[in-house]
Motif scaffolding. Structure first.
Motif, PDB file in Angstrom:
ATOM      1  N   THR A 160     117.221  52.988  52.085  1.00 31.32           N
ATOM      2  CA  THR A 160     118.212  52.099  51.254  1.00 31.32           C
ATOM      3  C   THR A 160     117.957  51.277  51.012  1.00 31.32           C
ATOM      4  O   THR A 160     119.275  50.482  50.534  1.00 31.32           O
ATOM      5  CB  THR A 160     119.079  53.548  51.042  1.00 31.32           C
ATOM      6  OG1 THR A 160     119.408  53.672  51.598  1.00 31.32           O
ATOM      7  CG2 THR A 160     117.969  54.496  50.350  1.00 31.32           C
ATOM      8  N   LYS A 161     118.972  50.451  52.404  1.00 30.97           N
ATOM      9  CA  LYS A 161     119.602  49.906  53.148  1.00 30.97           C
ATOM     10  C   LYS A 161     119.076  48.519  53.208  1.00 30.97           C
ATOM     11  O   LYS A 161     119.654  47.255  53.531  1.00 30.97           O
ATOM     12  CB  LYS A 161     120.563  49.660  54.580  1.00 30.97           C
ATOM     13  CG  LYS A 161     121.036  51.162  54.512  1.00 30.97           C
ATOM     14  CD  LYS A 161     122.798  50.604  54.540  1.00 30.97           C
ATOM     15  CE  LYS A 161     123.679  51.792  54.599  1.00 30.97           C
ATOM     16  NZ  LYS A 161     123.776  52.454  53.282  1.00 30.97           N
ATOM     17  N   ILE A 162     117.907  48.704  53.219  1.00 28.34           N
ATOM     18  CA  ILE A 162     116.487  47.233  52.891  1.00 28.34           C
ATOM     19  C   ILE A 162     116.682  47.085  51.898  1.00 28.34           C
ATOM     20  O   ILE A 162     116.830  47.303  50.779  1.00 28.34           O
ATOM     21  CB  ILE A 162     115.394  48.022  53.510  1.00 28.34           C
ATOM     22  CG1 ILE A 162     115.718  48.350  55.192  1.00 28.34           C
ATOM     23  CG2 ILE A 162     114.634  46.729  54.403  1.00 28.34           C
ATOM     24  CD1 ILE A 162     116.057  47.079  56.119  1.00 28.34           C
ATOM     25  N   LYS A 163     116.300  45.857  50.917  1.00 24.72           N
ATOM     26  CA  LYS A 163     115.772  44.703  49.996  1.00 24.72           C
ATOM     27  C   LYS A 163     114.981  45.688  49.391  1.00 24.72           C
ATOM     28  O   LYS A 163     114.111  46.071  50.083  1.00 24.72           O
ATOM     29  CB  LYS A 163     115.906  43.075  50.037  1.00 24.72           C
ATOM     30  CG  LYS A 163     116.663  42.827  49.473  1.00 24.72           C
ATOM     31  CD  LYS A 163     115.857  40.788  49.012  1.00 24.72           C
ATOM     32  CE  LYS A 163     116.373  40.250  50.457  1.00 24.72           C
ATOM     33  NZ  LYS A 163     116.441  38.623  50.626  1.00 24.72           N
ATOM     34  N   ALA A 164     114.891  45.808  48.049  1.00 29.06           N
ATOM     35  CA  ALA A 164     114.183  46.511  47.323  1.00 29.06           C
ATOM     36  C   ALA A 164     112.686  46.265  47.786  1.00 29.06           C
ATOM     37  O   ALA A 164     111.202  46.985  47.756  1.00 29.06           O
ATOM     38  CB  ALA A 164     114.122  46.491  45.799  1.00 29.06           C
ATOM     39  N   SER A 165     112.426  44.800  47.734  1.00 26.96           N
ATOM     40  CA  SER A 165     111.603  44.102  47.589  1.00 26.96           C
ATOM     41  C   SER A 165     110.473  45.191  49.222  1.00 26.96           C
ATOM     42  O   SER A 165     108.963  44.918  49.318  1.00 26.96           O
ATOM     43  CB  SER A 165     110.896  42.589  47.666  1.00 26.96           C
ATOM     44  OG  SER A 165     111.920  42.579  48.223  1.00 26.96           O
ATOM     45  N   ARG A 166     110.831  44.636  49.928  1.00 28.21           N
ATOM     46  CA  ARG A 166     110.564  45.109  51.424  1.00 28.21           C
ATOM     47  C   ARG A 166     110.302  46.606  52.272  1.00 28.21           C
ATOM     48  O   ARG A 166     109.606  46.851  52.643  1.00 28.21           O
ATOM     49  CB  ARG A 166     111.841  44.065  52.022  1.00 28.21           C
ATOM     50  CG  ARG A 166     110.766  43.045  52.900  1.00 28.21           C
ATOM     51  CD  ARG A 166     112.189  42.317  52.746  1.00 28.21           C
ATOM     52  NE  ARG A 166     112.403  41.072  53.372  1.00 28.21           N
ATOM     53  CZ  ARG A 166     113.494  40.533  53.822  1.00 28.21           C
ATOM     54  NH1 ARG A 166     114.237  40.733  54.421  1.00 28.21           N
ATOM     55  NH2 ARG A 166     113.626  38.981  53.975  1.00 28.21           N
ATOM     56  N   ARG A 167     111.105  46.850  50.684  1.00 32.61           N
ATOM     57  CA  ARG A 167     111.655  48.355  50.666  1.00 32.61           C
ATOM     58  C   ARG A 167     110.180  49.290  51.016  1.00 32.61           C
ATOM     59  O   ARG A 167     109.635  50.233  51.572  1.00 32.61           O
ATOM     60  CB  ARG A 167     112.530  49.055  49.907  1.00 32.61           C
ATOM     61  CG  ARG A 167     113.000  50.312  50.823  1.00 32.61           C
ATOM     62  CD  ARG A 167     113.805  50.752  49.583  1.00 32.61           C
ATOM     63  NE  ARG A 167     115.005  50.429  49.512  1.00 32.61           N
ATOM     64  CZ  ARG A 167     115.425  50.367  47.699  1.00 32.61           C
ATOM     65  NH1 ARG A 167     114.882  51.349  47.201  1.00 32.61           N
ATOM     66  NH2 ARG A 167     116.723  49.295  47.849  1.00 32.61           N
TER      67      ARG A 167
END
Lengths: 273, 272
Positions: A87-94
């Motif tokens: 959840t801490k990762i940017k949505a696009s990379r998540r």
């Protein structure tokens, strides 16, 4: 009126599937029930359930439940931080990262188990037995725990977490009092998706477990293995009784999880609005 | 609010988890390119195992069976499941709930219980002399719920008026379904087919218990992995299966991506 009666209704398209479901889904379950309550001659009998007065059956059952419990706990301990970190990762990379984690789900579980045997068994030198079986189980079921927890954590209303921080809660307090309780439905479905399949799984033990009679308590066969062996050897009645027990366990856990999940969604819906 | 150190810790943790997840599979892949019998001993690069694989008539036979059964079962599951989805969507509340519940049974049930149920059914009630047919039927039954699962949600996104308009303009219900509803369901149907195929490809429990002579790749693998002294050729087989699955997944993603794009274009056209 006549014209109306003859009119095609799209609901009719479900009929073939209904028929197939009755013959190939419902009837087999009824057969298991019938075979569990009859003896080899076909007469009504509770003989098959004598298996349950057998100490060996209880030991296997206990061992399966212990391994399932440990697998579930380990998966949870590993999956929750992973989901939280995602959840801490940017949505696009998540999404890509999530794909990386759940990709193994698509690979045949036998291959995953084989890879575990190769790595932990042949390279790390672990003996076949309880520990290797447990590792195999965790590898096999980890994605099934990760997915529901990830879903619930990413869908969580960020506002609630921020409100908690604004009102002076420490990050730990926010986690324990807000985030964790809100993620309970995800944890419950993860637990359900790991626990029952572990109890009924037989291939992990067959490939990673210790065979032979001199096995220590935790090294022995699992519940799924006895069901498999009974049917393989043609003891359909005893096998059915055990399969029925498994079926009841699955049914119970499904109902329990539904109750918990439903209760929680209602509750959180209430607090948020 | 977002602390930078939190993100860094998360990234490190995720990297470690990915390494742990993929290490065994990576080792398996590496050791498929050497012909040493013991793992840990590197005998130099060789494609010997892959050569052995394609020369193994038992494996090739199993591969053929796997593809035939997988394609046949997925195709049947797609037909049955798509029809069922359209039907279920238009059922009244109670029968709809029942059908949706029944659809869940094989998905929730343990493989071993489903398998022994099939075993009893095919041994004592419906005796089919041909094991191919038995296996295709059994696989169709376990695959169909996944087709329903991927097609049914799409139906509620459709505009019901278009179908009615088709009927008003003189199309028969069948024609309206084929020309109006089915094309709009296509992405779901394709995804359903792919899902069904992977489910069939994944199954060794049912194949092992229901059939006595027809070997599939997972059934073959299970029987060979159980015994002591695993044949090195299985490493090459495993790697090829993984590559095939990845390729299939990539293909599905491309297809559904294109379908989604096309749908957006269509909507734009209609909007104009």
């Amino acid at each position: 009126m006549k014209k109306l009666k003859l009119r095609f209704h799209r609901g009719y398209l479900a009929f073939p599937y209904m028929a197939v479901s009755i013959v190939f889904v419902i009837v087999p379950l009824i057969l298991i029930l019938i075979y569990a309550f009859t003896d080899a001659s076909g007469a009504f009998s509770l003989e098959s359930f004598n298996k349950f007065s057998d100490k060996g059956t209880w030991i296997t059952m206990a061992r399966s439940l212990i391994i399932a419990f440990l697998t579930t706990v380990l998966c949870l301990i590993l999956a929750y931080p992973t989901a939280l970190a995602l959840t801490k990762i940017k949505a696009s990379r998540r999404t890509v990262l999530l794909m990386v984690f759940i990709l193994p789900m698509w690979i045949n579980s036998l291959l995953r188990i084989y890879a575990v045997k190769l790595f932990f068994g042949d390279i790390a030198g672990m003996e076949r037995g309880f520990m290797l079986t447990l590792i195999g189980m965790v590898y096999d079921f980890f994605p099934f725990m990760l997915l529901p927890i990830y879903t619930i954590l990413t869908d969580m209303d960020k506002g609630v977490l921020e409100a908690s921080a604004d009102l002076g809660a420490s990050p730990l307090e926010t986690f324990l009092k807000v985030r964790l309780p809100l993620s309970v439905p995800g944890i419950v479905s993860g637990v359900l998706m790991v626990f029952m399949p572990t109890v009924s799984s037989f291939a992990v033990y067959d490939i990673l477990g210790k065979d032979g009679g001199n096995a220590a308590f935790m090294d022995g066969k699992l519940f799924g293995n006895i069901v498999y062996t009974y049917f393989e050897k043609g003891y359909y009645n005893s096998g059915s009784a055990l399969a029925l027990a498994l079926l009841v366990l699955i049914l119970l856990s499904t109902v329990i999880s539904n109750l918990i999940t439903r209760g929680k969604t209602v509750k959180t819906g209430g607090t948020v609005s | 609010m977002k602390s930078k150190s939190g993100v860094i810790v998360s990234v490190i943790f995720l990297v470690i988890m990915i390494i742990i997840t993929y290490l065994p599979v990576a080792i398996l892949t590496v050791y498929s390119f050497t012909d040493s019998t013991t793992i840990g001993v590197w005998n130099g690069f060789s494609l010997e195992l892959y050569k052995d694989l394609f020369n193994d008539s038992q494996i090739m036979e199993a591969l053929k069976n796997t593809i035939i059964i997988g394609v046949a079962a997925s195709a049947l599951a797609v037909i049955l499941g798509t029809m069922a989805s359209i039907g279920i969507h238009h059922l009244r509340k109670v029968p709809k709930m029942i059908m949706e519940g029944v659809n869940q049974i094989t998905m929730v049930n343990a493989d071993i219980v489903t398998a022994v149920g099939f075993m009893l059914l095919f041994l004592f009630v419906i005796v089919i002399p041909n094991e191919y047919v038995t296996l295709i039927l059994a696989h169709t039954v376990i695959c169909t719920p996944y087709v329903v699962m991927s097609v049914l949600p799409r139906l509620s996104q459709l505009n019901p008026n278009v179908y009615e308009a088709g009927l008003d303009l003189g199309a028969s219900p069948l024609r309206a379904i084929i020309t109006i509803i089915l094309p709009q369901l296509l992405p779901g149907i394709v995804a359903g087919f792919a899902l069904a195929f992977t489910i069939s490809l994944d199954d060794f429990t049912i194949s092992t218990l229901v059939s006595s002579s027809v070997d599939t790749i997972p059934r073959y693998l299970y029987n060979k992995l159980k015994v002591k002294g695993i044949m090195p050729v299985l490493r090459a087989l495993s790697v090829l299966i993984m590559v095939a699955v990845m390729a299939a997944l990539a293909a599905i993603n491309i297809v559904s991506h294109r379908a989604e794009k096309k749908k957006i274009q269509m909507e734009k056209l209609i909007g104009r």
